[in-house]
Design an enzyme around this catalytic site. Structure first.
Site, short mmCIF file in Angstrom:
data_model
loop_
_atom_site.label_atom_id
_atom_site.label_comp_id
_atom_site.label_asym_id
_atom_site.label_seq_id
_atom_site.Cartn_x
_atom_site.Cartn_y
_atom_site.Cartn_z
N GLU A 172 -6.52 -2.54 12.69
CA GLU A 172 -6.20 -3.36 11.51
C GLU A 172 -7.26 -4.42 11.25
OE1 GLU A 172 -3.94 -2.38 9.53
OE2 GLU A 172 -3.15 -0.89 10.94
N HIS A 217 -10.25 -3.32 9.33
CA HIS A 217 -10.01 -3.27 7.89
C HIS A 217 -10.40 -4.57 7.17
CE1 HIS A 217 -8.12 0.57 7.23
NE2 HIS A 217 -7.12 0.35 8.06
N ALA A 230 1.60 -0.72 10.79
CA ALA A 230 0.93 -2.00 10.54
C ALA A 230 0.20 -1.89 9.21
CB ALA A 230 -0.04 -2.32 11.67
N GLU A 265 0.84 -1.19 0.00
CA GLU A 265 0.00 0.00 0.00
C GLU A 265 0.88 1.25 0.00
OE1 GLU A 265 -4.10 1.43 2.18
OE2 GLU A 265 -2.47 0.74 3.46
#
Length: 883
Positions: free
Chosen positions: A327, A330, A291, A158
């Site tokens: 996280e 997500h 992260a 990303e």
């Protein structure tokens, strides 16, 4: 309908800035460089790393759906060399391939038109294994126990770095199935998004094939390999593992238990169970500092996942829980449902920040999560993880809307900022408070159910919430997500028990800002009574039947993303009522008053008068708000003759709380007491408190003889104060300890202490470490930033960085590339440094860094102006005790 000229101009300005209403997701209309005529549906990728020379060889087969006839294929690749290519089994000459690193595209000219329908592309290629966290990267680390130097591999894709690992359609809307095969040494564990499908020994190691993924965006792929251990558990059909380097897996026990708890909560909240058979939480010792939500294989910098019950602090425990909750959110919001393009990145990050905090607060109410999240953990930085930090940046001329235009890869990487994360989070919290928890959750469930395994725009979310709430959410939200900034509500008492409310844009260091208008979900209450709500849709509004002798508080519990300014009669009543306010409202009032002082709308003494009215307490969030302000002011006054007197006044404000807490943890004290004690020691040490300095030195000497003598919560601040006033012998001892330990948390404490030194010669030794491989790349580069921030000598840090910029940038990941050099100027208070940065940027930095340069230039100018204002007000403040 009659509209005043001012109101008309405001409404016209808002309409111009907000622009056209966003449409729901449509693949053909989604932005991006790639043509939409060709869509990949399945990738089969094989990667063979060469650890000796940090290169890799790869091959892939991609099934394509050609939607209309084409004469060329256009997709992404960066720093890959194509060795062979074929379409439907027919070899393509390499001369037909055009590669451009400047636009990160590969263009294949085809010998004849490729008809609509299904086709197959096959490629062979080579690439490099990077030292920084971009694409496939390597990490050197010390093995637990033996201390042996080892190497392992990881990936970070990303926003736009999957194209460094394999040629692909590397834009979020191009979802496909991915099946990865890798060749690794026999004693290595290989991990990816899905479970292992098959393994076989081959010459030089073993070949590991993973099961195909569900359809997903390319940036969510992951590959990690090395000498790894794991621990595991099961939640329903889902296997959960915590994976770490050999000898460290058991330090993931807390993370494993937290993951199981969070997974059950999210399965219920979203109404859709976690869709993959396994969820790996992977601790990696370098490459990047945060992260990454790779679907089914989340990667964390070690310090964000591993917890040692004997040696880790309470703050570490909380941070680990919060980052895991973020996280894992997500896995639904970002992975199962993915934003269509990077201009809607906030759909991923703002939501995960809000959801992660909500989940953490649910299971850990003792942590004051929402209050702590409203305060910068890192008081000298405006890019911290906090609502207040986001609001400070959003008040400036250099801010941007939550939904910002993104045209290039560099702009996509720069979109990961406080506005995207924390303003997005704050708006969602305000919206949930307005709609109610049950209605809001119903809307989220509708959104997930409707868009699973697909992409969305913000409009899709507003549509789902509107269906659930029967309210025009898109209209309410537009001002908050499509225009920059936020409002301040001016509150003025009028006759006949009436209070007049007027909204305007709140700004700091921003003259002649365009006027804007918001639909504000207001909350208000008479102190001691239940709150009421009001949707303020115009520039003015009124509250009726407010008794003249009662204190009125707006933004109850601080859930709203706006400031409030009271007229003098209302302010006086509110100050007298401060002891009756709850902790949330006291922190909100402190934050607003400090913001008014920054904006020049109130003298600094107004803030300190409020501080001195606070009841005696050891509430973490309230005291840390004051600590952050005092620390910021102390940093501004470096080199000023007024600093010594200010430090005496600041110590007088903080010492009573420290005296109450004491040095040693007490049985039955609040869960947040350890964190507050640490903050007080660190700040009082910076404020030159002789007793604190002596106490830290004494405890450091005892720690050297017996490490268990110093409680984990006190280690970071005691080491930092010892480092700040260190002679060369003490500094060398800290360095020696940092070299030896294999604990990431301990290593961070030691090296952070090295950067606190005030002795310029010791600082130069600390800076030199950034060019070595003593620390992971992501940690090494921030030694320079920490010297700039913590030592009081930003000029020494900048001189070093300017000389060594090429070597430092070689260690910076994609997300930090445009921020690194400008960020080193943040802590200057001399206005001439703004011109120096602009000149440096013009000659040395890429155009993509321009927004970051502008932010830092603005910050330097603000600090210079505020410093002058502060110095002029200090004599009155100190001599009168703010009264």
């Amino acid at each position: 309908m009659h509209v005043s000229l001012l109101a008309f101009l405001v409404l016209f300005s808002v309409t111009s800035l907000v622009g056209a209403v966003e449409k729901p997701f449509n693949f053909n209309e989604t932005p991006g460089k790639l043509p939409k005529e060709v869509v990949p549906t399945e990738y089969a990728i094989r990667i063979v790393p060469n650890i000796d020379n940090f290169t890799f060889a790869g091959s892939e087969t991609v099934k394509l759906n050609v939607r209309s006839p084409v004469r060329q294929l256009v997709f992404n690749a960066l720093e890959l060399k194509i060795k062979a290519a074929s379409v439907d089994g027919k070899e393509l000459p390499l001369s037909a391939i055009r590669a451009g690193n400047e636009n990160e595209l590969l263009m294949f000219s085809l010998p004849s038109e490729l008809a609509a329908g299904d086709h197959t592309l096959a490629l062979r290629f080579t690439g490099k294994i990077n030292q920084q966290g971009q694409g496939l990267f390597y990490m050197r680390y010390q093995e637990q126990g033996s201390g042996a130097r080892k190497v392992m591999l990881g990936t970070q894709f990303e926003a736009t770095d999957a194209r460094r690992f394999f040629p692909c359609w590397d834009e979020p809307a191009f979802r496909a199935h991915f099946q990865l095969t890798v060749v690794v040494p026999e004693n290595w564990l290989a991990v990816s998004n899905t479970p292992v499908e098959s393994k076989q020994k081959i010459a030089g190691g073993k070949e590991v094939r993973f099961a195909p993924t569900p359809p997903m965006s390319s940036y969510l792929n992951v590959f990690v390999a090395g000498e790894l251990d794991f621990i595991e558990s099961q939640v329903g059909p889902t296997q959960i593992r915590v994976i770490a380097t050999k000898g460290k897996a058991e330090l993931g026990r807390y993370a494993l238990e937290a993951s199981a708890e969070i997974l059950k909560y999210y399965n219920d909240y979203f109404g859709v169970p976690y869709p993959l058979p396994k969820l790996d939480q992977i601790a990696i010792p370098g490459g990047f500092g945060g992260a990454m939500e790779n679907w089914g294989g989340i990667t964390y910098y070690e310090a964000g996942l591993l917890f040692d019950p004997k040696n880790s602090s309470a703050r570490t425990k909380q941070d680990i829980y919060e980052v895991i909750a973020h996280e894992m959110a997500h896995m639904w919001f970002g992975d199962l449902v993915t934003m269509a393009w990077w201009d809607n990145l906030w759909l991923n990050e703002g939501f995960a920040s809000w959801m992660g905090s909500k989940c953490t607060a649910h299971f850990n109410p003792q942590w004051e999560v929402w209050l702590a999240r409203d305060l910068p953990r890192d008081p000298a930085r405006r890019s911290g993880i906090a609502k207040e930090a986001a609001m400070e940046g959003d008040a400036r001329s250099t801010t941007h809307p939550i939904q910002q235009h993104v045209a290039t890869e560099a702009e996509a990487n720069s979109a990961f900022d406080d506005i995207t994360y924390k303003k997005g989070q704050s708006f969602l919290r305000m919206l949930e408070s307005f709609l109610g928890e049950d209605v809001f959750r119903d809307g989220i469930r509708r959104y997930i159910a409707a868009h699973g395994y697909s992409n969305t725009t913000t409009a899709d979310l507003w549509d789902a919430l509107s269906e659930a709430s029967k309210k025009p959410i898109g209209k309410i939200a537009a001002g908050w997500t499509q225009q920059p900034g936020f409002p301040i509500v001016n509150v003025k008492r009028e006759v006949d028990r009436k209070v007049q409310l007027t909204q305007e844009r709140f700004t700091v260091n921003f003259k002649n800002a365009p006027p804007l208008l918001w639909q504000i979900p207001l909350t208000y209450s008479l102190v001691g009574e239940a709150p009421a709500t009001l949707l303020m849709t115009d520039r003015t509004a009124a509250l009726e039947n407010i008794p003249a002798d009662r204190a009125l508080k707006l933004n109850v519990n601080g859930a709203g993303n706006y400031r409030v300014e009271y007229d003098e009669p209302l302010w006086e009543l509110l100050v007298k009522a401060v002891p009756k306010l709850g902790i949330e409202d006291r922190v909100n009032l402190l934050s607003d008053t400090w913001a008014l002082a920054q904006a020049g709308r109130a003298p600094v003494s107004l803030y300190f008068r409020l501080v001195e009215e606070l009841p005696a307490s050891t509430d973490l969030a309230e005291r840390e708000q004051t600590i952050n302000v005092l620390d910021f002011m102390n940093g501004l006054l470096v080199g000023s003759p007024e600093r010594e007197k200010f430090q005496g006044y600041a110590r007088s404000l903080l010492r009573p709380t420290f005296e109450t807490l004491g040095w040693e943890p007490k049985a039955g004290e609040a869960p947040t007491a350890g964190s507050l004690r640490a903050s007080l020691i660190s700040t009082l040490g910076d404020l030159n408190d002789p007793e604190i300095i002596a106490g830290c030195r004494e405890r450091f000497e005892k720690y050297l003889a017996h490490s268990a003598s110093l409680p984990p919560d006190l280690r970071a601040p005691v080491l930092a104060v010892a480092g700040r006033y260190a002679d060369e012998k003490t500094w060398n001892k800290l360095h020696e300890l940092g070299l030896k330990t294999t604990s990431i948390e301990e290593k961070q404490n030691y090296y952070n202490a090295l950067t606190c030194a005030t002795d310029p010669n010791l600082l130069k030794k600390a800076l030199a470490i950034a060019l070595t491989d003593e620390l992971p790349t992501s940690r090494a580069i921030f030694l320079v930033s920490r010297v700039a921030r913590d030592s009081g000598h930003p000029e020494i840090a900048w001189d070093f960085a300017k000389t060594n910029m090429k070597a430092l940038l070689a260690k910076v990941d994609a997300a930090g590339a445009n921020r690194y050099a400008p960020g080193l100027f943040t802590f200057f208070t001399d206005g001439s440094r703004a011109d120096e940065l602009k000149n440096y940027a013009k000659k040395n930095l890429p155009p993509a860094s321009a927004p970051e340069v502008a932010k830092v230039v603005d910050e330097i100018q603000f600090r210079a102006e505020f410093k002058n204002r502060l110095v002029s007000q200090l004599p009155t403040l100190i001599h009168s005790g703010a009264r």
